[in-house]
Every structure is written in structure tokens, then in C-alpha cells.
Enzyme design. Structure first.
Site, PDB file in Angstrom:
ATOM      1  N   ASN A  12       0.868  -1.182   0.000  1.00  0.00           N
ATOM      2  CA  ASN A  12       0.000   0.000   0.000  1.00  0.00           C
ATOM      3  C   ASN A  12       0.906   1.234   0.000  1.00  0.00           C
ATOM      4  O   ASN A  12       1.501   1.564   1.011  1.00  0.00           O
ATOM      5  CB  ASN A  12      -0.879  -0.051   1.268  1.00  0.00           C
ATOM      6  CG  ASN A  12      -1.663   1.235   1.488  1.00  0.00           C
ATOM      7  OD1 ASN A  12      -1.759   2.086   0.593  1.00  0.00           O
ATOM      8  ND2 ASN A  12      -2.210   1.385   2.681  1.00  0.00           N
ATOM      9  N   LYS A  14       0.071   4.184  -0.129  1.00  0.00           N
ATOM     10  CA  LYS A  14      -0.588   5.340   0.496  1.00  0.00           C
ATOM     11  C   LYS A  14      -0.469   6.540  -0.453  1.00  0.00           C
ATOM     12  O   LYS A  14      -0.616   6.362  -1.652  1.00  0.00           O
ATOM     13  CB  LYS A  14       0.001   5.604   1.887  1.00  0.00           C
ATOM     14  CG  LYS A  14      -0.024   4.343   2.752  1.00  0.00           C
ATOM     15  CD  LYS A  14       0.225   4.605   4.193  1.00  0.00           C
ATOM     16  CE  LYS A  14       0.112   3.291   4.964  1.00  0.00           C
ATOM     17  NZ  LYS A  14       0.186   3.452   6.391  1.00  0.00           N
ATOM     18  N   HIS A 100      -9.413   1.163   5.380  1.00  0.00           N
ATOM     19  CA  HIS A 100      -8.103   1.367   6.014  1.00  0.00           C
ATOM     20  C   HIS A 100      -8.270   2.350   7.170  1.00  0.00           C
ATOM     21  O   HIS A 100      -9.064   3.285   7.085  1.00  0.00           O
ATOM     22  CB  HIS A 100      -7.092   1.899   4.991  1.00  0.00           C
ATOM     23  CG  HIS A 100      -5.697   1.884   5.515  1.00  0.00           C
ATOM     24  ND1 HIS A 100      -5.232   2.847   6.382  1.00  0.00           N
ATOM     25  CD2 HIS A 100      -4.682   1.008   5.340  1.00  0.00           C
ATOM     26  CE1 HIS A 100      -3.985   2.565   6.708  1.00  0.00           C
ATOM     27  NE2 HIS A 100      -3.619   1.447   6.087  1.00  0.00           N
ATOM     28  N   GLU A 102      -6.620   4.755   8.116  1.00  0.00           N
ATOM     29  CA  GLU A 102      -6.390   6.168   7.768  1.00  0.00           C
ATOM     30  C   GLU A 102      -7.614   6.769   7.082  1.00  0.00           C
ATOM     31  O   GLU A 102      -7.793   7.985   7.078  1.00  0.00           O
ATOM     32  CB  GLU A 102      -5.124   6.284   6.895  1.00  0.00           C
ATOM     33  CG  GLU A 102      -3.873   6.080   7.744  1.00  0.00           C
ATOM     34  CD  GLU A 102      -2.667   5.541   6.994  1.00  0.00           C
ATOM     35  OE1 GLU A 102      -2.651   5.580   5.749  1.00  0.00           O
ATOM     36  OE2 GLU A 102      -1.731   5.074   7.675  1.00  0.00           O
ATOM     37  N   GLU A 170      -5.030  -4.893  11.079  1.00  0.00           N
ATOM     38  CA  GLU A 170      -4.013  -3.852  11.203  1.00  0.00           C
ATOM     39  C   GLU A 170      -4.253  -3.051  12.483  1.00  0.00           C
ATOM     40  O   GLU A 170      -5.036  -2.089  12.477  1.00  0.00           O
ATOM     41  CB  GLU A 170      -4.090  -2.884  10.020  1.00  0.00           C
ATOM     42  CG  GLU A 170      -3.762  -3.497   8.688  1.00  0.00           C
ATOM     43  CD  GLU A 170      -3.197  -2.445   7.735  1.00  0.00           C
ATOM     44  OE1 GLU A 170      -2.057  -2.639   7.288  1.00  0.00           O
ATOM     45  OE2 GLU A 170      -3.863  -1.443   7.471  1.00  0.00           O
ATOM     46  N   GLY A 176       2.986   2.339  10.783  1.00  0.00           N
ATOM     47  CA  GLY A 176       3.908   3.446  10.532  1.00  0.00           C
ATOM     48  C   GLY A 176       5.061   3.538  11.512  1.00  0.00           C
ATOM     49  O   GLY A 176       5.657   4.593  11.682  1.00  0.00           O
ATOM     50  N   SER A 214       3.767  -2.037  10.314  1.00  0.00           N
ATOM     51  CA  SER A 214       5.224  -2.068  10.475  1.00  0.00           C
ATOM     52  C   SER A 214       5.849  -3.419  10.149  1.00  0.00           C
ATOM     53  O   SER A 214       6.735  -3.896  10.876  1.00  0.00           O
ATOM     54  CB  SER A 214       5.613  -1.612  11.883  1.00  0.00           C
ATOM     55  OG  SER A 214       5.106  -0.313  12.107  1.00  0.00           O
TER      56      SER A 214
HETATM   57  P1  PGA Z   1       3.061   0.388   7.644  1.00  0.00           P
HETATM   58  O1  PGA Z   1       1.577   0.602   7.085  1.00  0.00           O
HETATM   59  O2  PGA Z   1       3.576  -0.880   7.045  1.00  0.00           O
HETATM   60  O3  PGA Z   1       3.807   1.597   7.205  1.00  0.00           O
HETATM   61  O4  PGA Z   1       2.952   0.284   9.128  1.00  0.00           O
HETATM   62  C1  PGA Z   1       0.682  -0.462   6.984  1.00  0.00           C
HETATM   63  C2  PGA Z   1      -0.656   0.036   6.511  1.00  0.00           C
HETATM   64  O5  PGA Z   1      -1.082   1.107   6.972  1.00  0.00           O
HETATM   65  O6  PGA Z   1      -1.308  -0.598   5.657  1.00  0.00           O
END
Ligand code: PGA
Length: 252
Positions: A12, A14, A100, A102, A170, A176, A214
Site C-alpha cells: 500500500n 498510500k 483502512h 487512515e 491492522e 507506521g 510495520s
Molecule cells: P506500515 O503501514 O507498514 O507503514 O505500518 C501499513 C498500513 O497502513 O497498511
């Protein structure tokens, strides 16, 4: 894997990178570095504006699949700023990330996720439903939250369509960060068992369940082996070809 299904790794991107030329460069690098790795299914989900670029960069014998980070549940019409399933699928998208954290943070509700999932599977796409708690409490409320996110997303879906559903667990607190701050294989393993328990009475016990938060080259193998996951939803490590290749190699 017990099921015989190859691990699924979804990158992803983003809201990265900043330009079409950087997206194209990253696509070409990914193709070179991870394209030849066997035994893993890879999906890359760039911002929608780069789907066409990435589709060209991956070439005529695509070594990875294309994903989208969101979709609108309607096919066409007066929905300013939105992108529909036919538009995405026309560009070769097979997987749609839904709910997601976010996006939930910015107002996406379980009901919206449910509508989008229904539309995605109806159109023949795979819906990747993200669930996860913001924090863990000693009373286990985070478990009921995850359960309710899954139940609401899948509500009303016919049994025949459940094979097109992927769940991505998640935990928001693990997103992050670095590998050392991710959920532990033990935390993840327990949650995988719980998610399967929630999915079984819905008839979706065979659904692929991913972990995200992460995941990097350093923790991917342990999470895969001890966490019992069906693969990963990867954020920052997927926007760097070298890091992503290390992660995919660790899993393959
Ligand atoms: P990350 O993000 O691997 O940077 O923690 C995962 C995600 O938000 O899908």
C-alpha cells in the site's frame, strides 16, 4: 502454508510518491527486484492516479497484480472526486483495500465499508477489508471491536461471494513504526485465531487473513511462521523496492 495458497503480500503506497516519473521508476524497480520471486502473490496498490503508469511499468507479462486503496460503491454518476469499480478494473485492478484506518480516521464508517465491499465482490474484485483497534485494553474490548468491524463489513454478503474477501488485521497502534514496534508474532497469532473464530460462523473460515502494521524484512519471517498469517498488508516498506524485496524474500 497449511492451505496450500501462496502468501499474499499487498503493498500500500498510500499517498506516495510525489510524481508520475517516481511512480514509474518505483514500478520498474519492483518488477526487477520482486517480479521473479516465486511462491508469493504480490499486489501493489498505488494512488489511483498512478495505476496506469504502474500498469505500464510492470510490462505485458505482469509479475505483480494491481490494487486500489479505495473505491466508491456506485458505478457512475454525480460523485465528485470519487473513482468507481469499472474505472479501476478497466485499468487492471484486482484487489480493493477497504476501510483502512487512515480512511476510517477521516470518517469512513463500517456501513460505507459494507457497501463498497458488496459492490467490489459483485464486480468480481477481491475486497481487502482492514480491521483493527486503536489501542489494547485489559478488558479485551479490542476483540469485540475487531469482531464488530468484520461482522458489519460482511453483513448481507452471499456465501458465494465470501471467497472474494480478504481480511487485513491492522492494529492502528502498530502502523507506521519500525519492525521492533510492530505487534509481536504472539499477539498476531492470537488475533488470527480470534478472527478465524469470528469468520467461521459466517461461512468465511477459508478467507485469507493478513497482518499489517510495520512489517519489514526484519520481522516478516517470524510473523509469518509464528503469527499464522496468510500474508501482509505493507505500508512504508512497499514504497522502497529494496526493502520490499527483502520482505518478500523473507516470506517466500
Ligand atoms: P506500515 O503501514 O507498514 O507503514 O505500518 C501499513 C498500513 O497502513 O497498511
Amino acid at each position: 502454508m497449511k492451505t496450500g495458497i501462496p502468501p499474499l503480500i499487498i503493498g500500500n503506497w498510500k499517498m506516495n510518491p510525489q510524481s508520475t516519473s517516481l511512480a514509474s521508476k518505483l514500478g520498474v524497480e519492483l518488477k526487477k527486484k520482486v517480479g521473479g520471486i516465486k511462491g508469493v502473490d504480490i499486489v501493489i496498490a498505488p494512488p489511483a492516479v498512478y495505476l496506469d503508469t504502474l500498469s505500464r511499468a510492470r510490462g505485458s507479462r505482469p509479475l505483480f497484480m494491481l490494487g486500489a486503496q479505495n473505491v466508491h460503491h456506485e458505478k457512475l454518476g454525480a460523485y465528485t472526486g470519487e473513482v468507481s469499480l469499472p474505472m479501476l478494473m478497466n485499468l487492471g485492478v484486482t484487489h480493493i483495500i477497504l476501510g483502512h484506518s487512515e480512511r476510517r480516521r477521516d470518517g469512513e464508517t463500517d456501513e460505507m465499508v459494507q457497501k463498497k465491499l458488496g459492490a467490489a465482490v459483485k464486480a468480481g474484485a477481491i475486497g481487502v477489508v482492514c480491521v483493527g483497534e486503536s489501542e489494547r485494553d485489559s478488558g479485551g474490548h479490542y476483540l469485540s471491536l475487531v469482531e464488530s468491524q468484520i461482522r458489519r463489513a460482511l453483513a448481507g454478503l452471499s456465501k458465494a461471494k465470501l471467497g472474494q474477501v480478504v481480511i487485513a488485521y491492522e492494529p492502528v497502534w502498530a502502523i507506521g513504526k519500525t519492525a521492533s514496534e510492530a505487534a509481536t508474532p504472539r499477539d498476531v497469532g492470537e488475533m488470527m485465531l480470534y478472527v478465524k473464530k469470528v469468520l467461521a460462523p459466517l461461512g468465511a473460515e477459508k478467507a485469507v487473513v493478513l497482518y499489517g502494521g510495520s512489517v519489514e524484512g526484519a520481522n516478516a519471517k517470524a510473523l509469518m511462521k509464528e503469527g499464522g498469517v496468510g500474508g501482509f498488508l505493507v505500508g512504508h516498506a512497499s514504497a522502497d523496492a529494496k526493502q520490499f524485496a527483502a520482505l518478500v524474500t523473507a516470506v517466500s
